[in-house]
Design an enzyme around this catalytic site. Structure first.
Site, PDB file in Angstrom:
ATOM      1  N   LYS A 187       3.253   4.391  -1.158  1.00 11.86           N
ATOM      2  CA  LYS A 187       3.400   5.314  -2.282  1.00 11.86           C
ATOM      3  C   LYS A 187       4.719   6.058  -2.085  1.00 11.86           C
ATOM      4  O   LYS A 187       4.832   6.917  -1.214  1.00 11.86           O
ATOM      5  CB  LYS A 187       2.251   6.324  -2.344  1.00 11.86           C
ATOM      6  CG  LYS A 187       0.878   5.707  -2.602  1.00 11.86           C
ATOM      7  CD  LYS A 187       0.131   5.469  -1.326  1.00 11.86           C
ATOM      8  CE  LYS A 187      -1.252   4.908  -1.587  1.00 11.86           C
ATOM      9  NZ  LYS A 187      -1.890   4.427  -0.336  1.00 11.86           N
TER      10      LYS A 187
ATOM     11  N   HIS B 104      -9.326  11.221   2.352  1.00 16.39           N
ATOM     12  CA  HIS B 104      -8.409  10.082   2.217  1.00 16.39           C
ATOM     13  C   HIS B 104      -7.084  10.336   2.930  1.00 16.39           C
ATOM     14  O   HIS B 104      -6.174   9.512   2.894  1.00 16.39           O
ATOM     15  CB  HIS B 104      -8.164   9.807   0.724  1.00 16.39           C
ATOM     16  CG  HIS B 104      -7.502   8.507   0.442  1.00 16.39           C
ATOM     17  ND1 HIS B 104      -6.194   8.421   0.005  1.00 16.39           N
ATOM     18  CD2 HIS B 104      -7.952   7.228   0.520  1.00 16.39           C
ATOM     19  CE1 HIS B 104      -5.872   7.144  -0.187  1.00 16.39           C
ATOM     20  NE2 HIS B 104      -6.907   6.405   0.121  1.00 16.39           N
TER      21      HIS B 104
ATOM     22  N   ASP C 176      -0.279  18.153  19.802  1.00 15.12           N
ATOM     23  CA  ASP C 176       0.249  19.293  20.561  1.00 15.12           C
ATOM     24  C   ASP C 176       1.003  20.328  19.728  1.00 15.12           C
ATOM     25  O   ASP C 176       1.778  21.114  20.269  1.00 15.12           O
ATOM     26  CB  ASP C 176       1.185  18.800  21.677  1.00 15.12           C
ATOM     27  CG  ASP C 176       0.460  17.959  22.716  1.00 15.12           C
ATOM     28  OD1 ASP C 176      -0.783  18.023  22.758  1.00 15.12           O
ATOM     29  OD2 ASP C 176       1.139  17.237  23.471  1.00 15.12           O
TER      30      ASP C 176
ATOM     31  N   ASP D 182      16.486  11.077  -8.543  1.00 13.43           N
ATOM     32  CA  ASP D 182      17.915  11.418  -8.462  1.00 13.43           C
ATOM     33  C   ASP D 182      18.475  11.306  -7.058  1.00 13.43           C
ATOM     34  O   ASP D 182      19.518  11.901  -6.751  1.00 13.43           O
ATOM     35  CB  ASP D 182      18.164  12.828  -9.004  1.00 13.43           C
ATOM     36  CG  ASP D 182      17.943  12.921 -10.512  1.00 13.43           C
ATOM     37  OD1 ASP D 182      17.971  11.869 -11.177  1.00 13.43           O
ATOM     38  OD2 ASP D 182      17.726  14.041 -11.018  1.00 13.43           O
TER      39      ASP D 182
ATOM     40  N   LYS E 142      -4.146  10.642   5.625  1.00 13.28           N
ATOM     41  CA  LYS E 142      -3.695   9.810   6.756  1.00 13.28           C
ATOM     42  C   LYS E 142      -2.721  10.637   7.589  1.00 13.28           C
ATOM     43  O   LYS E 142      -1.511  10.618   7.368  1.00 13.28           O
ATOM     44  CB  LYS E 142      -3.015   8.539   6.267  1.00 13.28           C
ATOM     45  CG  LYS E 142      -3.892   7.639   5.379  1.00 13.28           C
ATOM     46  CD  LYS E 142      -3.538   7.804   3.936  1.00 13.28           C
ATOM     47  CE  LYS E 142      -4.097   6.740   3.028  1.00 13.28           C
ATOM     48  NZ  LYS E 142      -5.465   6.401   3.128  1.00 13.28           N
TER      49      LYS E 142
ATOM     50  N   HIS F 227       0.818  -1.206   0.000  1.00  5.28           N
ATOM     51  CA  HIS F 227       0.000   0.000   0.000  1.00  5.28           C
ATOM     52  C   HIS F 227       0.859   1.266   0.000  1.00  5.28           C
ATOM     53  O   HIS F 227       0.333   2.376   0.096  1.00  5.28           O
ATOM     54  CB  HIS F 227      -0.899  -0.032   1.248  1.00  5.28           C
ATOM     55  CG  HIS F 227      -2.032   0.920   1.231  1.00  5.28           C
ATOM     56  ND1 HIS F 227      -2.192   1.916   2.186  1.00  5.28           N
ATOM     57  CD2 HIS F 227      -3.078   1.056   0.391  1.00  5.28           C
ATOM     58  CE1 HIS F 227      -3.282   2.602   1.942  1.00  5.28           C
ATOM     59  NE2 HIS F 227      -3.841   2.119   0.859  1.00  5.28           N
TER      60      HIS F 227
END
Length: 477
Positions: A219, A395, A402, A224, A397, A217
């Site tokens: 990404k 979507h 604080d 470079d 995450k 899952h």
């Protein structure tokens, strides 16, 4: 006839016990699968074949044998420096505890001096990514759970083909199930130009893939060895707000600095897990160029997956929640916490800490969404602020506490992300980044409906029943 029925029930129960207990798993997951297999004799075993079977020992070994390629400083060296108070000197005790946790459980190296750009819009993200791809001179390493053959996917592919034709090394890794609608012929032009594209945990049978669990899952993009991307956006038109879910609210990071080395290493580990021997990648100086400390963000790139005995990202979430003194900010499309995470949230709420949780207003997976509603309702009843995003699909995450530390990555607040998927998150020790994410959360509230106890009590009985039913299957969703 009665005797035959008893024999069938006995044999089915015996088969269920053997099937479940032959593989080590958590107690809640064990009881859930026993319930499914006993009550659904045929359907249950079919479901188990697709989503219950654990990753094989052989595949675990194949993943674990990969070395931490390219890391110039070992985790053991950093642990020793941390014990001597010669590492992360400017950080608070709480931040040092987080750093130590990840060094000990995942050997996630501490890096500092990074530059981080927060991206919350798909058009901005892919415009910047295309610009970075076009400016690449040595290599482009790209890994996504979903890579669609649509307008955006073709646009990215044209850019990759152009760079491969110029002699730039182009490697593409995509998840076979997440990108199940993608024909491998999509990459034919790229491979003819010298690029390479591989699927993660593919199937020998075209179209059919029995491995619904243990998906990659992550990404990750590395260009470079100097620029890295990590976050929630996949490659597809829907991430530009052109899908059935409408506007797509997500969070992604563009990183410059030493943390890119950790992303590069993770890409190599995942790539080598499925590549042929001659295509495996290892340390070369051009893959890991030296960096000057041009930014102010300290971070650790933390990965977790079923090949490890530790749920590293979940442990990080629990630790962050436990360290909060004033406020906790969570954005997630799937909120299905296990008992350890729920306990941490309960303790925080009952200790008077402000807990804010934002979820979508619509499902992309109905069963998962009803379970999300159930757990959001529980937290709301305890005193958490629950916000339901109305502008489109949430979507993102994100976890921030604080205004001092935060996490952005691919892992949701659900058991699947904690235990079943291969995930990656950037845990950042930077007040500016944390406060920026919290301000973004507050702006998102303008497009939310607050889910008060009355909000949930007014829902239909049928919807409440679906929430209760979905919750029963939370360990395997």
């Amino acid at each position: 006839m009665f005797t035959i029925i008893l024999i069938i029930i006995f044999l089915n129960t015996l088969a269920a016990l053997i099937t479940v207990f032959r593989e080590s798993r958590g107690i809640s997951s064990t009881w859930t699968w026993l319930l499914v297999l006993v009550l659904l004799p045929i359907i249950g075993f079919i479901l188990y074949l697709f989503i219950g079977k654990k990753i094989s020992k052989e595949n675990i070994f194949d993943l674990q044998k990969q070395e931490r390629l390219g890391l110039r400083v070992s985790a053991s060296e950093q642990k020793e420096l941390l014990e001597k108070r010669q590492l992360a000197q400017r950080h608070s005790r709480a931040e040092k505890e987080m750093i130590s946790l990840f060094l000990n459980t995942e050997e996630a190296l501490y890096t500092k001096g990074n530059v981080v750009d927060i991206i919350d819009n798909g058009n901005v993200k892919f415009e910047q990514l295309l610009e970075d791809i076009n400016n690449a001179t040595h290599h482009i390493h790209l890994q996504y759970y979903i890579f669609n053959n649509d307008d955006l996917g073709k646009k990215i592919m044209r850019a990759l083909y152009k760079k491969a034709s110029q002699g730039v090394e182009v490697l593409v890794l995509y998840d076979a199930l997440g990108s199940r609608t993608l024909n491998p012929q999509f990459f034919r032009r790229l491979t003819k130009a010298g690029g390479k594209a591989l699927s993660f945990f593919g199937s020998s049978i075209p179209i059919v893939n029995l491995r619904f669990n243990y998906r990659n899952h992550r990404k990750i993009v590395v260009i470079d060895g100097k620029i890295g991307y990590v976050g929630g956006f996949n490659i597809g038109d829907e991430y530009l707000g052109k899908g059935k879910l409408g506007y797509w609210r997500d969070t992604h990071l563009r990183i410059s600095g030493e943390a890119v080395h950790s992303l590069q290493t993770r890409f190599f580990v995942d790539w080598n897990a499925v590549a042929k021997l001659e295509d495996e990648k290892g340390y070369k100086e051009e893959y890991f160029p030296p960096f000057e400390e041009i930014g102010h963000t300290a971070m650790q790139i933390v990965c977790s997956g079923p090949e490890s005995d530790w749920d590293q990202i979940k442990l990080g979430y629990v630790k962050m929640i436990s360290l909060a003194k004033k406020s906790i900010w969570i954005q997630t499309p799937y909120f299905i916490p296990d008992e350890s995470v729920m306990d941490a949230l309960r303790i925080a709420i009952m200790s008077g800490i402000e807990v804010n949780i934002m979820i979508p207003c619509k499902p992309d997976h109905p069963l998962v969404y009803r379970a999300t509603e159930y757990y959001a309702k529980i937290c709301g009843s305890l005193g958490a602020n629950i916000y339901v995003y109305q502008k489109g699909f949430m979507h993102s995450k994100v976890l921030s506490i604080d205004g001092r530390m935060a996490s952005v990555g691919t892992a949701n607040f659900d058991i699947r992300s904690f235990e079943l998927n291969f995930e990656v998150c950037a845990f950042m020790y930077d007040a500016y980044i944390a406060k920026t994410l919290e301000e973004q959360f507050k702006r998102d509230i303008e497009f939310c409906e607050q889910a008060t106890p009355e909000y949930f009590s007014q829902q239909s009985l049928w919807r409440k029943l679906k929430q209760l039913f979905s919750r029963l299957f939370s360990p395997v969703l």
